[in-house]
Scaffold this active site. Structure first.
Site, PDB file in Angstrom:
ATOM      1  N   LYS A 162       3.733  -6.983   4.350  1.00 51.32           N
ATOM      2  CA  LYS A 162       3.555  -5.578   4.011  1.00 51.32           C
ATOM      3  C   LYS A 162       3.286  -4.809   5.296  1.00 51.32           C
ATOM      4  O   LYS A 162       2.782  -5.351   6.288  1.00 51.32           O
ATOM      5  CB  LYS A 162       2.426  -5.386   3.010  1.00 51.32           C
ATOM      6  CG  LYS A 162       1.021  -5.683   3.493  1.00 51.32           C
ATOM      7  CD  LYS A 162       0.349  -4.571   4.264  1.00 51.32           C
ATOM      8  CE  LYS A 162       0.384  -3.286   3.458  1.00 51.32           C
ATOM      9  NZ  LYS A 162      -0.042  -2.138   4.341  1.00 51.32           N
ATOM     10  N   THR A 189       1.584  -8.295  12.582  1.00 53.43           N
ATOM     11  CA  THR A 189       1.545  -6.952  12.062  1.00 53.43           C
ATOM     12  C   THR A 189       1.115  -6.922  10.610  1.00 53.43           C
ATOM     13  O   THR A 189       1.696  -7.598   9.787  1.00 53.43           O
ATOM     14  CB  THR A 189       2.892  -6.253  12.196  1.00 53.43           C
ATOM     15  OG1 THR A 189       2.741  -4.912  11.813  1.00 53.43           O
ATOM     16  CG2 THR A 189       3.952  -6.908  11.382  1.00 53.43           C
ATOM     17  N   ASN A 199      -0.238  11.409   6.774  1.00 52.80           N
ATOM     18  CA  ASN A 199      -1.439  10.801   7.337  1.00 52.80           C
ATOM     19  C   ASN A 199      -2.538  11.806   7.620  1.00 52.80           C
ATOM     20  O   ASN A 199      -3.637  11.433   8.036  1.00 52.80           O
ATOM     21  CB  ASN A 199      -1.075  10.021   8.611  1.00 52.80           C
ATOM     22  CG  ASN A 199      -0.411   8.702   8.269  1.00 52.80           C
ATOM     23  OD1 ASN A 199      -1.053   7.751   7.889  1.00 52.80           O
ATOM     24  ND2 ASN A 199       0.911   8.682   8.380  1.00 52.80           N
ATOM     25  N   THR A 255       0.870  -1.185   0.000  1.00 51.81           N
ATOM     26  CA  THR A 255       0.000   0.000   0.000  1.00 51.81           C
ATOM     27  C   THR A 255       0.901   1.228   0.000  1.00 51.81           C
ATOM     28  O   THR A 255       1.333   1.687  -1.051  1.00 51.81           O
ATOM     29  CB  THR A 255      -0.961  -0.007   1.209  1.00 51.81           C
ATOM     30  OG1 THR A 255      -0.223  -0.201   2.409  1.00 51.81           O
ATOM     31  CG2 THR A 255      -1.991  -1.114   1.059  1.00 51.81           C
ATOM     32  N   GLU A 292       6.339   5.258   7.286  1.00 45.38           N
ATOM     33  CA  GLU A 292       6.093   6.406   6.409  1.00 45.38           C
ATOM     34  C   GLU A 292       6.903   7.625   6.825  1.00 45.38           C
ATOM     35  O   GLU A 292       6.711   8.194   7.898  1.00 45.38           O
ATOM     36  CB  GLU A 292       4.594   6.719   6.405  1.00 45.38           C
ATOM     37  CG  GLU A 292       3.787   5.620   5.739  1.00 45.38           C
ATOM     38  CD  GLU A 292       2.310   5.676   6.025  1.00 45.38           C
ATOM     39  OE1 GLU A 292       1.564   4.931   5.369  1.00 45.38           O
ATOM     40  OE2 GLU A 292       1.890   6.445   6.897  1.00 45.38           O
TER      41      GLU A 292
END
Length: 388
Positions: free
Chosen positions: A172, A183, A384, A149, A263
């Site tokens: 992932k 996770t 985010n 993603t 991220e």
């Protein structure tokens, strides 16, 4: 090499059109026959439809699984009866193509929570997905790519055990990481000979020390799933310790890759806790440190702000004598007995320019834990804060 490294497994990944970008978004891992399997799932009370379905299928099949289908681009979470039907239809489509019972297929999904899966795109792609399944390294990589993603790189791992049995895995994850079982999504395969009962014990132990010991943002997903399957094709039945060691190595590599891919993170921070009453207590203390936004902001700034660690420990609810806390950043003691050692903290800052390690001793108990986390960056907040 990944899930196709162990003998007896095929995999593939395709672009079904779930993602507007046209990137790969649908994967499958298939065993040549029903094989013993174990799985752990999120403890989130809002568990997604594929999690609920896979739990049922593991119970009905008694851990005999033929395959797993996975999609990215849509979590199929908070989707009601339509979501339940979509998860079932995905399993049924794979079962129809490989010729097995629908209860022998598990389903995993990842992506934004809320939207419905575009089944008009997914179901027609299933025939091609299964037809392309192969045992090559390229096929394994294609399957791993279909999970991504916000990941920036494919996450794969593989090891060989004593005698030549193999373990491989793909995963992932880059955010919504604070597992209480596993996770995000991970599939682990092995060609070792094993029972489903042994696999459950092996996976539980391996997950506790790896996926359950990482933290990116304190957020547990609705979709977390880790699946372990054993084909037995090597003909080797390793000891429980040997099999656990192999599975743990694969899980540990995948877990570290997830944290490294957080991220917009700039650092991977390892927190080593020792001296706790037991390992569970040590892990909760380490996760409390990693849960603290203030602590992780200091990681971003490369600031050895040990006082924030003390505050996080004191608030975690574990038995603690603050006068016994020792803290060391990258080999330099900054606190002893709960007070500053007197070291010039500005001299410690250059040691924290990249990935670094913190040792936290809280007493003389036998409990230890190793927690991996990342820094909290402005980029993470901006990323985010945007619509997903």
């Amino acid at each position: 090499m990944s899930v196709t490294f162990p003998r007896g497994f095929r995999a593939s990944g395709v672009a079904a059109g779930i993602k507007p970008s046209g990137a790969p978004d649908l994967s499958v891992v298939i065993a040549e026959e029903p094989v013993p399997a174990a799985a752990v799932f999120t403890q989130n009370s809002a568990a997604a439809a594929p999690v609920r379905l896979s739990r049922r299928h593991m119970e009905v099949s008694r851990g005999a699984i033929r395959g797993v289908t996975l999609n990215s681009g849509c979590a199929n979470a908070a989707t009601g009866e339509l979501g339940d039907r979509a998860a079932y239809d995905m399993a049924a489509a794979v079962a129809g193509e490989v010729g097995c019972e629908v209860t022998e297929v598990l389903v995993c999904s990842t992506g934004p929570i809320g939207p419905q899966l575009p089944m008009d795109k997914i179901l027609p792609a299933m025939q091609l997905l299964v037809a392309r399944a192969a045992s090559s390294p390229t096929a394994g990589k294609d399957a791993a790519a279909g999970l991504m993603t916000t990941d920036t790189f494919i996450k794969e791992a593989a090891v060989s055990g004593p005698g030549g049995f193999r373990v491989g895995g793909m995963a992932k994850g880059a955010a919504m990481i604070r597992p209480s079982m596993a996770t995000m999504l991970a599939v682990i395969t092995t060609d070792a000979v094993s029972s489903a009962q042994r696999l459950r014990a092996v996976l539980s132990e391996a997950v506790e020390e790896t996926f359950n010991s990482i933290n990116i943002d304190g957020c547990e997903s609705t979709n977390d799933t880790v699946i372990l399957m054993a084909s037995g094709r090597s003909g080797i039945e390793p000891s429980p310790e040997e099999l656990t060691k192999g599975v743990r190595k694969v899980c540990a590599q995948l877990a570290r890759d997830i944290v490294a891919d957080a991220e917009d993170c700039t650092r991977v921070v390892t927190i080593l806790v020792s001296g706790a009453p037991d390992d569970g207590s040590a892990r909760r203390m380490g996760m409390a440190i990693a849960d603290s936004d203030l602590v992780r902001c200091s990681f971003y700034g490369g600031d050895p702000n040990w006082g924030r660690l003390v505050a996080a420990l004191g608030a975690c609810g574990e038995p603690l004598d603050a006068s016994r806390i020792d803290i060391t950043y990258q080999g330099t003691p900054v606190a002893r007995g709960g007070t500053h050692t007197g070291v010039d903290l500005s001299a410690v800052e250059p040691l924290l320019a990249g990935d670094f390690e913190i040792d936290v001793a809280v007493g003389d108990g036998p409990g230890t834990a190793r927690i991996l986390t990342s820094d909290l960056t402005p980029g993470y907040v901006i990323f985010n804060g945007e619509p997903s």
